[in-house]
Design a protein around this motif. Sequence first.
Motif, PDB file in Angstrom:
ATOM      1  N   ASP A 113      78.379  74.922  10.387  1.00 22.23           N
ATOM      2  CA  ASP A 113      77.227  74.082  10.705  1.00 22.23           C
ATOM      3  C   ASP A 113      76.349  74.728  11.763  1.00 22.23           C
ATOM      4  O   ASP A 113      75.112  74.604  11.738  1.00 22.23           O
ATOM      5  CB  ASP A 113      77.703  72.710  11.201  1.00 22.23           C
ATOM      6  CG  ASP A 113      78.333  71.880  10.097  1.00 22.23           C
ATOM      7  OD1 ASP A 113      79.144  70.993  10.421  1.00 22.23           O
ATOM      8  OD2 ASP A 113      78.010  72.134   8.922  1.00 22.23           O
ATOM      9  N   LYS A 139      71.546  68.493   9.392  1.00 23.08           N
ATOM     10  CA  LYS A 139      71.110  67.356   8.576  1.00 23.08           C
ATOM     11  C   LYS A 139      71.386  66.037   9.288  1.00 23.08           C
ATOM     12  O   LYS A 139      70.590  65.090   9.214  1.00 23.08           O
ATOM     13  CB  LYS A 139      71.803  67.384   7.210  1.00 23.08           C
ATOM     14  CG  LYS A 139      73.325  67.280   7.281  1.00 23.08           C
ATOM     15  CD  LYS A 139      73.980  67.375   5.909  1.00 23.08           C
ATOM     16  CE  LYS A 139      75.501  67.279   6.009  1.00 23.08           C
ATOM     17  NZ  LYS A 139      76.149  67.401   4.673  1.00 23.08           N
ATOM     18  N   THR A 140      72.533  65.945   9.996  1.00 21.22           N
ATOM     19  CA  THR A 140      72.855  64.720  10.730  1.00 21.22           C
ATOM     20  C   THR A 140      71.946  64.569  11.933  1.00 21.22           C
ATOM     21  O   THR A 140      71.468  63.468  12.239  1.00 21.22           O
ATOM     22  CB  THR A 140      74.327  64.725  11.169  1.00 21.22           C
ATOM     23  OG1 THR A 140      75.165  64.971  10.040  1.00 21.22           O
ATOM     24  CG2 THR A 140      74.704  63.393  11.800  1.00 21.22           C
ATOM     25  N   ARG A 141      71.693  65.676  12.627  1.00 16.89           N
ATOM     26  CA  ARG A 141      70.777  65.620  13.761  1.00 16.89           C
ATOM     27  C   ARG A 141      69.391  65.169  13.298  1.00 16.89           C
ATOM     28  O   ARG A 141      68.714  64.390  13.981  1.00 16.89           O
ATOM     29  CB  ARG A 141      70.682  66.985  14.439  1.00 16.89           C
ATOM     30  CG  ARG A 141      69.826  66.975  15.702  1.00 16.89           C
ATOM     31  CD  ARG A 141      69.668  68.356  16.300  1.00 16.89           C
ATOM     32  NE  ARG A 141      70.951  68.934  16.649  1.00 16.89           N
ATOM     33  CZ  ARG A 141      71.517  69.946  16.006  1.00 16.89           C
ATOM     34  NH1 ARG A 141      70.894  70.489  14.966  1.00 16.89           N
ATOM     35  NH2 ARG A 141      72.681  70.435  16.384  1.00 16.89           N
ATOM     36  N   ILE A 144      68.570  63.156  10.729  1.00 15.55           N
ATOM     37  CA  ILE A 144      68.484  61.733  10.421  1.00 15.55           C
ATOM     38  C   ILE A 144      68.616  60.895  11.682  1.00 15.55           C
ATOM     39  O   ILE A 144      67.933  59.879  11.838  1.00 15.55           O
ATOM     40  CB  ILE A 144      69.532  61.325   9.357  1.00 15.55           C
ATOM     41  CG1 ILE A 144      69.334  59.863   8.942  1.00 15.55           C
ATOM     42  CG2 ILE A 144      70.946  61.551   9.863  1.00 15.55           C
ATOM     43  CD1 ILE A 144      68.022  59.580   8.251  1.00 15.55           C
ATOM     44  N   VAL A 145      69.465  61.312  12.622  1.00 15.84           N
ATOM     45  CA  VAL A 145      69.616  60.553  13.868  1.00 15.84           C
ATOM     46  C   VAL A 145      68.291  60.533  14.634  1.00 15.84           C
ATOM     47  O   VAL A 145      67.816  59.478  15.064  1.00 15.84           O
ATOM     48  CB  VAL A 145      70.752  61.137  14.733  1.00 15.84           C
ATOM     49  CG1 VAL A 145      70.722  60.531  16.142  1.00 15.84           C
ATOM     50  CG2 VAL A 145      72.107  60.872  14.080  1.00 15.84           C
ATOM     51  N   ASP A 202      78.458  61.090   6.605  1.00 14.32           N
ATOM     52  CA  ASP A 202      77.794  61.827   7.679  1.00 14.32           C
ATOM     53  C   ASP A 202      77.281  60.899   8.771  1.00 14.32           C
ATOM     54  O   ASP A 202      77.300  61.244   9.951  1.00 14.32           O
ATOM     55  CB  ASP A 202      76.626  62.638   7.120  1.00 14.32           C
ATOM     56  CG  ASP A 202      77.085  63.713   6.146  1.00 14.32           C
ATOM     57  OD1 ASP A 202      77.815  64.619   6.583  1.00 14.32           O
ATOM     58  OD2 ASP A 202      76.724  63.627   4.961  1.00 14.32           O
ATOM     59  N   LEU A 203      76.811  59.720   8.368  1.00 16.52           N
ATOM     60  CA  LEU A 203      76.251  58.782   9.339  1.00 16.52           C
ATOM     61  C   LEU A 203      76.520  57.362   8.863  1.00 16.52           C
ATOM     62  O   LEU A 203      76.313  57.039   7.694  1.00 16.52           O
ATOM     63  CB  LEU A 203      74.742  58.995   9.493  1.00 16.52           C
ATOM     64  CG  LEU A 203      74.062  58.140  10.552  1.00 16.52           C
ATOM     65  CD1 LEU A 203      74.437  58.622  11.952  1.00 16.52           C
ATOM     66  CD2 LEU A 203      72.538  58.162  10.388  1.00 16.52           C
ATOM     67  N   TYR A 209      78.688  58.805  13.954  1.00 16.19           N
ATOM     68  CA  TYR A 209      79.104  59.970  13.177  1.00 16.19           C
ATOM     69  C   TYR A 209      80.390  60.519  13.780  1.00 16.19           C
ATOM     70  O   TYR A 209      80.674  60.304  14.961  1.00 16.19           O
ATOM     71  CB  TYR A 209      78.006  61.039  13.122  1.00 16.19           C
ATOM     72  CG  TYR A 209      77.377  61.425  14.432  1.00 16.19           C
ATOM     73  CD1 TYR A 209      77.880  62.470  15.200  1.00 16.19           C
ATOM     74  CD2 TYR A 209      76.253  60.748  14.901  1.00 16.19           C
ATOM     75  CE1 TYR A 209      77.292  62.835  16.398  1.00 16.19           C
ATOM     76  CE2 TYR A 209      75.651  61.100  16.099  1.00 16.19           C
ATOM     77  CZ  TYR A 209      76.175  62.147  16.839  1.00 16.19           C
ATOM     78  OH  TYR A 209      75.590  62.493  18.034  1.00 16.19           O
ATOM     79  N   ILE A 254      75.022  58.497   3.892  1.00 12.10           N
ATOM     80  CA  ILE A 254      74.789  57.464   4.901  1.00 12.10           C
ATOM     81  C   ILE A 254      75.329  56.143   4.373  1.00 12.10           C
ATOM     82  O   ILE A 254      75.098  55.786   3.212  1.00 12.10           O
ATOM     83  CB  ILE A 254      73.287  57.307   5.207  1.00 12.10           C
ATOM     84  CG1 ILE A 254      72.652  58.662   5.525  1.00 12.10           C
ATOM     85  CG2 ILE A 254      73.074  56.333   6.356  1.00 12.10           C
ATOM     86  CD1 ILE A 254      71.150  58.593   5.694  1.00 12.10           C
ATOM     87  N   LEU A 273      76.922  69.375  15.890  1.00 14.81           N
ATOM     88  CA  LEU A 273      76.352  68.373  14.995  1.00 14.81           C
ATOM     89  C   LEU A 273      75.569  69.073  13.895  1.00 14.81           C
ATOM     90  O   LEU A 273      74.662  69.860  14.186  1.00 14.81           O
ATOM     91  CB  LEU A 273      75.430  67.447  15.782  1.00 14.81           C
ATOM     92  CG  LEU A 273      74.860  66.250  15.021  1.00 14.81           C
ATOM     93  CD1 LEU A 273      75.977  65.324  14.573  1.00 14.81           C
ATOM     94  CD2 LEU A 273      73.865  65.502  15.905  1.00 14.81           C
ATOM     95  N   LEU A 317      73.433  64.449   2.346  1.00 15.05           N
ATOM     96  CA  LEU A 317      73.572  63.596   3.522  1.00 15.05           C
ATOM     97  C   LEU A 317      74.029  62.220   3.064  1.00 15.05           C
ATOM     98  O   LEU A 317      73.283  61.489   2.413  1.00 15.05           O
ATOM     99  CB  LEU A 317      72.244  63.510   4.269  1.00 15.05           C
ATOM    100  CG  LEU A 317      72.214  62.667   5.545  1.00 15.05           C
ATOM    101  CD1 LEU A 317      73.137  63.254   6.604  1.00 15.05           C
ATOM    102  CD2 LEU A 317      70.787  62.565   6.080  1.00 15.05           C
TER     103      LEU A 317
END
Length: 324
Positions: free
Chosen positions: A101, A305-307, A309-310, A160-161, A296, A116, A302, A114
């Motif tokens: 990552d 992709k997660t960063r 969306i957050v 992921d989230l 998460y 969710i 991190l 991703l």
Amino acid sequence: MVAKTKDKHQNLHPIYAFSSFMNHDHLRIVVEIARQGNFSSVAKLHDLDPSSVSRIVQSVERELGVRLFQRSARHVAVTEAGAAYVARVAHLLEELDAAGDAVKSMENRPTGILRITASVAFGQACLVPLMPEFARRYPEITLELILNDANLDMVADRIDLALRLSPRMAQDLVRVKWFDATYRICASPAYLETHPAIERPEDLGRHPCVLFGHPHPQSSWHLRSANGTTQDITVPTAMVASNGLAQKALALAGMGPALMPIWLAAPEISSGALKQILPGYAVAPSDFEGAAWLLYPHRSFLPAKTRAIVNFLLDHVAKEWTSV
């Protein structure tokens, strides 16, 4: 030869076993079996036959020279040696994922699938309307929205989230507050026109209400006046809904008052389809500190992709979700 092989691997440090197998997917399967306690669910998760999963475990055990699981017709239990091995290998796998990552993040190109998850009503009201813009901004991310009123296992289901509503969250996950969750007591104009007026909290005790929650409906409502006085009111039940969208539909149909989050009821309150009851009081189903959280799994790095969306969700909090 068998005895020598067993002696050679009896006290094998996980890092050497990790290197010798090379097939990291086999090690992931072993870790997931230890966490879930059965072969069949892991086989389903990886789209494999249970017999294939069993052979994978056997090959890992042969390489180590130790038994990782005790197996019977109905049960799978991790051995003491297996628990120790899984605990250390799981950490190594996490570090390996984090390394990958980190490399992807260096390119600053959020990509990949991703996943969710959110409850059905919360996802429909707050998440789905934002996703077209997110998709336009990050075209290389493939979104998978899993709207489910059950709290999914983020590790086992590869989430992921997660978007969750709660006064506080467990410490084993990374959590970021999205917004404070505030509530209103509402009823349809038709209901209010044909039933006794509700002018103080005690009046609610004479009105059968539309409750949320199954199998434990939220029948005790907490109210706080403008001067800070709090009281709990136990309301009678007209109907119980396990889903927020169903609860709102029942309130709109005149079934009775309902305690609902503003993010759910705001459009109908603004349009007049629902009227606020006791608007001078702060109300809550259990705790006045309720909030919407972004969760998460804890990892050293991190994923990009997660960063993405957050940060996107933190920048997109609608005013109508917290006040009307």
